[in-house]
Design a protein around this motif. Sequence first.
Motif, PDB file in Angstrom:
ATOM      1  N   VAL A  58       0.861  -1.186   0.000  1.00 18.30           N
ATOM      2  CA  VAL A  58       0.000   0.000   0.000  1.00 18.30           C
ATOM      3  C   VAL A  58       0.897   1.235   0.000  1.00 18.30           C
ATOM      4  N   GLU A  59       0.795   1.982  -1.105  1.00 20.36           N
ATOM      5  CA  GLU A  59       1.611   3.185  -1.260  1.00 20.36           C
ATOM      6  C   GLU A  59       0.902   4.421  -0.698  1.00 20.36           C
ATOM      7  N   ARG A  60      -0.437   4.504  -0.921  1.00 23.12           N
ATOM      8  CA  ARG A  60      -1.232   5.633  -0.436  1.00 23.12           C
ATOM      9  C   ARG A  60      -2.606   5.161  -0.027  1.00 23.12           C
ATOM     10  N   GLY A  61      -3.211   5.866   0.926  1.00 23.74           N
ATOM     11  CA  GLY A  61      -4.563   5.549   1.360  1.00 23.74           C
ATOM     12  C   GLY A  61      -4.580   4.423   2.380  1.00 23.74           C
ATOM     13  N   THR A  62      -5.779   4.080   2.816  1.00 30.00           N
ATOM     14  CA  THR A  62      -5.960   3.000   3.780  1.00 30.00           C
ATOM     15  C   THR A  62      -6.899   1.961   3.174  1.00 30.00           C
ATOM     16  N   LEU A  63      -6.433   0.739   3.109  1.00 31.45           N
ATOM     17  CA  LEU A  63      -7.189  -0.366   2.537  1.00 31.45           C
ATOM     18  C   LEU A  63      -7.795  -1.197   3.658  1.00 31.45           C
ATOM     19  N   THR A  64      -9.084  -1.482   3.559  1.00 29.16           N
ATOM     20  CA  THR A  64      -9.740  -2.387   4.496  1.00 29.16           C
ATOM     21  C   THR A  64      -9.729  -3.764   3.844  1.00 29.16           C
ATOM     22  N   TYR A  65      -9.174  -4.749   4.540  1.00 24.49           N
ATOM     23  CA  TYR A  65      -8.873  -6.057   3.956  1.00 24.49           C
ATOM     24  C   TYR A  65      -9.483  -7.155   4.823  1.00 24.49           C
ATOM     25  N   THR A  66     -10.270  -8.031   4.204  1.00 22.59           N
ATOM     26  CA  THR A  66     -10.941  -9.112   4.921  1.00 22.59           C
ATOM     27  C   THR A  66     -10.492 -10.452   4.363  1.00 22.59           C
ATOM     28  N   VAL A  67     -10.116 -11.366   5.248  1.00 22.72           N
ATOM     29  CA  VAL A  67      -9.746 -12.725   4.855  1.00 22.72           C
ATOM     30  C   VAL A  67     -10.917 -13.647   5.186  1.00 22.72           C
ATOM     31  N   VAL A  68     -11.323 -14.459   4.204  1.00 23.88           N
ATOM     32  CA  VAL A  68     -12.405 -15.422   4.403  1.00 23.88           C
ATOM     33  C   VAL A  68     -11.841 -16.838   4.514  1.00 23.88           C
ATOM     34  N   GLY A  69     -10.759 -17.107   3.780  1.00 26.66           N
ATOM     35  CA  GLY A  69     -10.105 -18.415   3.842  1.00 26.66           C
ATOM     36  C   GLY A  69      -8.604 -18.235   3.802  1.00 26.66           C
ATOM     37  N   GLY A  70      -7.886 -18.991   4.618  1.00 24.92           N
ATOM     38  CA  GLY A  70      -6.431 -18.849   4.686  1.00 24.92           C
ATOM     39  C   GLY A  70      -6.057 -17.793   5.700  1.00 24.92           C
ATOM     40  N   GLY A  71      -4.985 -17.085   5.442  1.00 22.45           N
ATOM     41  CA  GLY A  71      -4.527 -16.037   6.337  1.00 22.45           C
ATOM     42  C   GLY A  71      -3.309 -15.353   5.748  1.00 22.45           C
ATOM     43  N   VAL A  72      -3.151 -14.060   6.053  1.00 25.99           N
ATOM     44  CA  VAL A  72      -2.009 -13.309   5.546  1.00 25.99           C
ATOM     45  C   VAL A  72      -1.348 -12.533   6.674  1.00 25.99           C
ATOM     46  N   GLU A  73      -0.045 -12.357   6.546  1.00 27.56           N
ATOM     47  CA  GLU A  73       0.688 -11.529   7.493  1.00 27.56           C
ATOM     48  C   GLU A  73       0.897 -10.157   6.884  1.00 27.56           C
ATOM     49  N   VAL A  74       0.619  -9.129   7.673  1.00 33.05           N
ATOM     50  CA  VAL A  74       0.843  -7.753   7.254  1.00 33.05           C
ATOM     51  C   VAL A  74       2.212  -7.347   7.785  1.00 33.05           C
TER      52      VAL A  74
END
Length: 157
Positions: free
Chosen positions: A70-86
């Motif tokens: 993410v270069e600019r702005g704020t992203l709202t991110y939802t995981v339904v399956g699996g998982g991610v590390e920020v």
Amino acid sequence: MLALACAMAGCGGPGSSRPAVGAAAKREALGQQRDPIGARGRTLGLARVVIRPGVKLPLHRHEGTQVAYVERGTLTYTVVGGGVEVMRGPSDAHAVKVRRIRAGETATITPGQWLVEEEGDVHRAANRGRTPVVVLLASLLRTGAPPTTPVAGPAGR
């Protein structure tokens, strides 16, 4: 991750820089290489996606691995399956884990943060802010695969 709105609006695939007419998100392909060394049958791509305020990207996954910064702005991110590390910080030095987003969780991704999505990660995203969200994407997808693959069913609505 974020190319879905563009793909659904008729943008070109991984090698296309054709913007969607009237689309809520614009995907610009910046570079690509088919069959890079060590990844035969894959296409390595680099893209920039701009998501306008108020846009919700539907549930989807990717046919490969994708890094989203993410270069600019704020992203709202939802995981339904699996998982991610920020993560935050330079990936070649001392990147710091900010959080892990597990299935059923939603979090915000802010400028300077990045995540890696794998094939099993089913997710959606939104721009709930007042300014565009700009995301840089590096992807290693199966050659010929679309930038995103929609996930159907009740969870995909």
